[in-house]
Design a protein around this motif. Structure first.
Motif, PDB file in Angstrom:
ATOM      1  N   ARG A 120      -0.053  90.313  33.619  1.00  0.00           N
ATOM      2  CA  ARG A 120      -1.355  89.731  33.938  1.00  0.00           C
ATOM      3  C   ARG A 120      -1.823  90.185  35.325  1.00  0.00           C
ATOM      4  NH1 ARG A 120      -3.682  88.858  29.266  1.00  0.00           N
ATOM      5  NH2 ARG A 120      -2.422  87.559  27.896  1.00  0.00           N
ATOM      6  N   ILE A 121      -2.965  89.654  35.749  1.00  0.00           N
ATOM      7  CA  ILE A 121      -3.597  90.085  36.996  1.00  0.00           C
ATOM      8  C   ILE A 121      -2.800  89.562  38.194  1.00  0.00           C
ATOM      9  CG2 ILE A 121      -5.734  90.078  38.321  1.00  0.00           C
ATOM     10  CD1 ILE A 121      -7.172  89.327  35.674  1.00  0.00           C
ATOM     11  N   SER A 122      -2.525  90.437  39.145  1.00  0.00           N
ATOM     12  CA  SER A 122      -1.741  90.058  40.317  1.00  0.00           C
ATOM     13  C   SER A 122      -2.525  89.085  41.204  1.00  0.00           C
ATOM     14  CB  SER A 122      -1.367  91.299  41.122  1.00  0.00           C
ATOM     15  OG  SER A 122      -0.584  92.178  40.345  1.00  0.00           O
ATOM     16  N   PRO A 123      -1.807  88.193  41.923  1.00  0.00           N
ATOM     17  CA  PRO A 123      -2.478  87.211  42.775  1.00  0.00           C
ATOM     18  C   PRO A 123      -2.576  87.683  44.227  1.00  0.00           C
ATOM     19  CG  PRO A 123      -0.180  86.613  42.513  1.00  0.00           C
ATOM     20  CD  PRO A 123      -0.363  87.906  41.788  1.00  0.00           C
ATOM     21  N   PRO A 214     -10.910  90.934  26.369  1.00  0.00           N
ATOM     22  CA  PRO A 214     -10.933  92.377  26.087  1.00  0.00           C
ATOM     23  C   PRO A 214     -11.573  93.117  27.264  1.00  0.00           C
ATOM     24  CG  PRO A 214     -11.708  91.121  24.200  1.00  0.00           C
ATOM     25  CD  PRO A 214     -11.589  90.146  25.326  1.00  0.00           C
ATOM     26  N   PHE A 215     -11.003  94.246  27.637  1.00  0.00           N
ATOM     27  CA  PHE A 215     -11.415  94.947  28.856  1.00  0.00           C
ATOM     28  C   PHE A 215     -11.662  96.422  28.531  1.00  0.00           C
ATOM     29  CE2 PHE A 215      -9.857  96.239  33.392  1.00  0.00           C
ATOM     30  CZ  PHE A 215     -11.142  96.605  33.734  1.00  0.00           C
ATOM     31  N   THR A 216     -12.918  96.839  28.588  1.00  0.00           N
ATOM     32  CA  THR A 216     -13.286  98.228  28.303  1.00  0.00           C
ATOM     33  C   THR A 216     -13.514  98.986  29.605  1.00  0.00           C
ATOM     34  OG1 THR A 216     -14.315  97.679  26.183  1.00  0.00           O
ATOM     35  CG2 THR A 216     -14.988  99.746  27.209  1.00  0.00           C
ATOM     36  N   LEU A 217     -12.832 100.100  29.744  1.00  0.00           N
ATOM     37  CA  LEU A 217     -12.994 100.956  30.922  1.00  0.00           C
ATOM     38  C   LEU A 217     -13.833 102.169  30.551  1.00  0.00           C
ATOM     39  CD1 LEU A 217     -12.278 101.604  33.863  1.00  0.00           C
ATOM     40  CD2 LEU A 217     -10.258 102.818  33.008  1.00  0.00           C
ATOM     41  N   HIS A 218     -14.892 102.394  31.328  1.00  0.00           N
ATOM     42  CA  HIS A 218     -15.806 103.504  31.084  1.00  0.00           C
ATOM     43  C   HIS A 218     -15.565 104.623  32.094  1.00  0.00           C
ATOM     44  CE1 HIS A 218     -18.550 101.151  28.375  1.00  0.00           C
ATOM     45  NE2 HIS A 218     -17.949 100.162  29.012  1.00  0.00           N
ATOM     46  N   ASN A 269     -10.648  93.082  47.235  1.00  0.00           N
ATOM     47  CA  ASN A 269     -11.338  92.143  46.348  1.00  0.00           C
ATOM     48  C   ASN A 269     -11.035  92.345  44.865  1.00  0.00           C
ATOM     49  OD1 ASN A 269     -12.652  90.919  48.509  1.00  0.00           O
ATOM     50  ND2 ASN A 269     -14.429  92.262  48.378  1.00  0.00           N
ATOM     51  N   PHE A 270     -10.346  93.428  44.520  1.00  0.00           N
ATOM     52  CA  PHE A 270     -10.217  93.836  43.125  1.00  0.00           C
ATOM     53  C   PHE A 270      -9.637  92.744  42.232  1.00  0.00           C
ATOM     54  CE2 PHE A 270      -7.574  96.013  39.828  1.00  0.00           C
ATOM     55  CZ  PHE A 270      -8.629  96.401  39.010  1.00  0.00           C
ATOM     56  N   TYR A 271      -8.438  92.261  42.533  1.00  0.00           N
ATOM     57  CA  TYR A 271      -7.808  91.263  41.673  1.00  0.00           C
ATOM     58  C   TYR A 271      -8.564  89.938  41.714  1.00  0.00           C
ATOM     59  CZ  TYR A 271      -3.710  94.283  41.028  1.00  0.00           C
ATOM     60  OH  TYR A 271      -2.872  95.314  40.698  1.00  0.00           O
ATOM     61  N   LYS A 272      -9.127  89.604  42.865  1.00  0.00           N
ATOM     62  CA  LYS A 272      -9.902  88.355  42.987  1.00  0.00           C
ATOM     63  C   LYS A 272     -11.101  88.384  42.037  1.00  0.00           C
ATOM     64  CE  LYS A 272     -12.786  85.861  46.354  1.00  0.00           C
ATOM     65  NZ  LYS A 272     -14.101  86.240  45.795  1.00  0.00           N
ATOM     66  N   ILE A 273     -11.855  89.474  42.041  1.00  0.00           N
ATOM     67  CA  ILE A 273     -13.048  89.570  41.202  1.00  0.00           C
ATOM     68  C   ILE A 273     -12.670  89.699  39.729  1.00  0.00           C
ATOM     69  CG2 ILE A 273     -15.150  90.883  40.746  1.00  0.00           C
ATOM     70  CD1 ILE A 273     -15.200  89.355  43.367  1.00  0.00           C
ATOM     71  N   LEU A 274     -11.604  90.436  39.439  1.00  0.00           N
ATOM     72  CA  LEU A 274     -11.170  90.567  38.050  1.00  0.00           C
ATOM     73  C   LEU A 274     -10.732  89.213  37.499  1.00  0.00           C
ATOM     74  CD1 LEU A 274     -10.688  92.462  35.678  1.00  0.00           C
ATOM     75  CD2 LEU A 274      -8.424  92.982  36.615  1.00  0.00           C
ATOM     76  N   GLU A 276     -11.883  86.314  38.563  1.00  0.00           N
ATOM     77  CA  GLU A 276     -13.115  85.533  38.416  1.00  0.00           C
ATOM     78  C   GLU A 276     -13.819  85.892  37.112  1.00  0.00           C
ATOM     79  OE1 GLU A 276     -17.460  85.082  40.638  1.00  0.00           O
ATOM     80  OE2 GLU A 276     -15.717  85.788  41.783  1.00  0.00           O
ATOM     81  N   ALA A 277     -13.870  87.181  36.811  1.00  0.00           N
ATOM     82  CA  ALA A 277     -14.503  87.626  35.568  1.00  0.00           C
ATOM     83  C   ALA A 277     -13.775  87.052  34.359  1.00  0.00           C
ATOM     84  CB  ALA A 277     -14.508  89.151  35.508  1.00  0.00           C
ATOM     85  N   ASP A 278     -12.468  87.096  34.386  1.00  0.00           N
ATOM     86  CA  ASP A 278     -11.666  86.613  33.256  1.00  0.00           C
ATOM     87  C   ASP A 278     -11.797  85.108  33.085  1.00  0.00           C
ATOM     88  OD1 ASP A 278      -9.981  87.317  31.133  1.00  0.00           O
ATOM     89  OD2 ASP A 278      -8.178  86.809  32.258  1.00  0.00           O
ATOM     90  N   ARG A 279     -11.861  84.384  34.206  1.00  0.00           N
ATOM     91  CA  ARG A 279     -11.939  82.924  34.166  1.00  0.00           C
ATOM     92  C   ARG A 279     -13.264  82.444  33.577  1.00  0.00           C
ATOM     93  NH1 ARG A 279     -10.576  82.229  39.030  1.00  0.00           N
ATOM     94  NH2 ARG A 279     -12.667  81.967  39.926  1.00  0.00           N
ATOM     95  N   ASN A 280     -14.300  83.273  33.653  1.00  0.00           N
ATOM     96  CA  ASN A 280     -15.614  82.892  33.130  1.00  0.00           C
ATOM     97  C   ASN A 280     -15.709  83.011  31.612  1.00  0.00           C
ATOM     98  OD1 ASN A 280     -16.609  82.279  35.659  1.00  0.00           O
ATOM     99  ND2 ASN A 280     -17.546  84.284  35.987  1.00  0.00           N
ATOM    100  N   GLY A 281     -14.633  83.442  30.972  1.00  0.00           N
ATOM    101  CA  GLY A 281     -14.593  83.488  29.514  1.00  0.00           C
ATOM    102  C   GLY A 281     -15.575  84.442  28.878  1.00  0.00           C
ATOM    103  N   PRO A 282     -15.659  85.695  29.347  1.00  0.00           N
ATOM    104  CA  PRO A 282     -16.634  86.626  28.772  1.00  0.00           C
ATOM    105  C   PRO A 282     -16.221  87.102  27.381  1.00  0.00           C
ATOM    106  CG  PRO A 282     -15.196  87.781  30.283  1.00  0.00           C
ATOM    107  CD  PRO A 282     -14.833  86.323  30.386  1.00  0.00           C
ATOM    108  N   THR A 283     -17.200  87.574  26.623  1.00  0.00           N
ATOM    109  CA  THR A 283     -16.886  88.225  25.355  1.00  0.00           C
ATOM    110  C   THR A 283     -16.070  89.489  25.612  1.00  0.00           C
ATOM    111  OG1 THR A 283     -18.926  87.420  24.385  1.00  0.00           O
ATOM    112  CG2 THR A 283     -17.865  89.286  23.279  1.00  0.00           C
ATOM    113  N   ARG A 284     -16.451  90.213  26.676  1.00  0.00           N
ATOM    114  CA  ARG A 284     -15.758  91.436  27.055  1.00  0.00           C
ATOM    115  C   ARG A 284     -16.027  91.730  28.528  1.00  0.00           C
ATOM    116  NH1 ARG A 284     -13.286  95.702  24.575  1.00  0.00           N
ATOM    117  NH2 ARG A 284     -13.620  94.675  22.553  1.00  0.00           N
ATOM    118  N   ILE A 285     -15.037  92.315  29.208  1.00  0.00           N
ATOM    119  CA  ILE A 285     -15.208  92.798  30.579  1.00  0.00           C
ATOM    120  C   ILE A 285     -15.358  94.313  30.523  1.00  0.00           C
ATOM    121  CG2 ILE A 285     -14.143  93.017  32.860  1.00  0.00           C
ATOM    122  CD1 ILE A 285     -12.589  90.433  32.262  1.00  0.00           C
ATOM    123  N   HIS A 286     -16.284  94.835  31.320  1.00  0.00           N
ATOM    124  CA  HIS A 286     -16.470  96.285  31.429  1.00  0.00           C
ATOM    125  C   HIS A 286     -16.302  96.704  32.884  1.00  0.00           C
ATOM    126  CE1 HIS A 286     -18.404  96.684  27.387  1.00  0.00           C
ATOM    127  NE2 HIS A 286     -18.763  95.433  27.642  1.00  0.00           N
TER     128      HIS A 286
END
Length: 313
Positions: A120-123, A214-218, A269-274, A276-286
């Protein structure tokens, strides 16, 4: 739980099999994934590993700091479980004053992988640790936000014929090349990305640093703009605001790593923002690969690749 310069670590006596077993149990970590042993200095490193002249020289330049090195293990000191039964051990001398104070108070090194569930995401803040483990959270020391925000560079010095970077991190290939110039060595640096089920180094599994969503990398920002399935329930993680990113804000929620193009701030900020994105329950992260060629940006790209569940590169 202890803060380091990079991320928070789940620490235990590295010389005790029973103590280290608790790390694997708490994290749900496979025992095929070795741990990094944290030491006060080069002298203590010599009690757990076979120090080579080149190792001593490199450590004198980068320790204490975000560099882990892999050397032959002293098996009578470091149990098999720490090193996934390999004959090597990864060691590091952390720079965070709290971690160093703890090492000064004890007479043994500490194994301390990131304080999160396996893969999982590092703290990078104590609230991440508490959120990760909830009521079962082990004791912790709050040292504030971590200074760097991504895991240490891992350098393999266990083979005489070559020197390999097994994990990208805050110390870049260029930094290491300059250090080798100072040591006047003829050794070669080989940049190696390991995706083995039994790696020498932590953080080298093909799936790592992953959010629950789900996490899509472009490939780049343009690829996200052209993605026809983008929806208001998606979250897009971008490096910094640009004219192009304004168009994406009209289609989905956007979170930025920084206000301007600064890879050091991206990393912090990388893990902090990631999270936050995950905690918001998105359909998908990009997100997208960073174009910046700095060493820390390369490390972030590696983590984006390993953390994503779908790649459009």
């Amino acid at each position: 739980m202890l803060p380091t310069q990079t991320v928070y670590g789940l620490a235990a006596n590295a010389t005790s099999t029973s103590a280290v077993e608790k790390i694997f149990a708490i994290k749900g970590r496979p025992t095929s994934n070795p741990l990094i042993v944290h030491v006060r200095d080069i002298e203590q490193a010599g009690t757990v590993a076979e120090l080579t002249p080149i190792a001593k020289q490199i450590c004198s330049l980068f320790w204490p700091g975000p560099l882990s090195i892999i050397l032959k293990r002293k098996k009578e000191k470091i149990p098999d479980i720490v090193s996934a039964r390999l004959n090597t051990v990864a060691i590091r001398s952390p720079r965070h004053p709290i971690f160093r104070d703890v090492l000064d108070l004890i007479d043994f090194p500490l194994a301390a992988p990131s304080a999160n569930r396996s893969n999982r995401i590092s703290p990078t803040r104590i609230e991440h640790v508490i959120d990760e483990f909830g009521d079962s959270c082990p004791p912790y020391i709050d040292g504030g936000p971590c200074e760097i925000g991504v895991e240490s560079t891992v350098l393999d010095l266990s083979e005489e014929s070559s020197i390999r970077i097994l994990r990208l991190g805050p110390i870049s290939t260029e930094d290491i090349e300059k250090a080798l110039d100072k040591t006047q060595t003829d050794e070669n640096i080989i940049l190696e990305s390991v995706q083995s089920s039994s790696p020498k180094s932590p953080g080298c599994l093909s799936k790592h640093y992953s959010p629950r969503a789900p996490f899509t990398l472009h490939r780049d920002l343009k690829s996200i703009q052209q993605y026809k399935k983008l929806s208001p329930k998606d979250i897009v993680l971008l490096s910094h605001p640009t004219n192009e990113s304004k168009e994406i804000e009209l289609k989905a929620q956007v979170l930025y790593l920084a206000s301007k193009d600064d890879p050091l701030v991206f990393a912090k900020n990388f893990y902090k923002i990631l999270r936050e994105a995950d905690r918001n329950g998105p359909t998908r992260i990009h997100s997208h690969l960073l174009r910046n060629e700095s060493g820390i940006a390369q490390a972030l790209n590696d983590k984006l690749i390993r953390g994503s569940s779908e790649k459009r590169l």
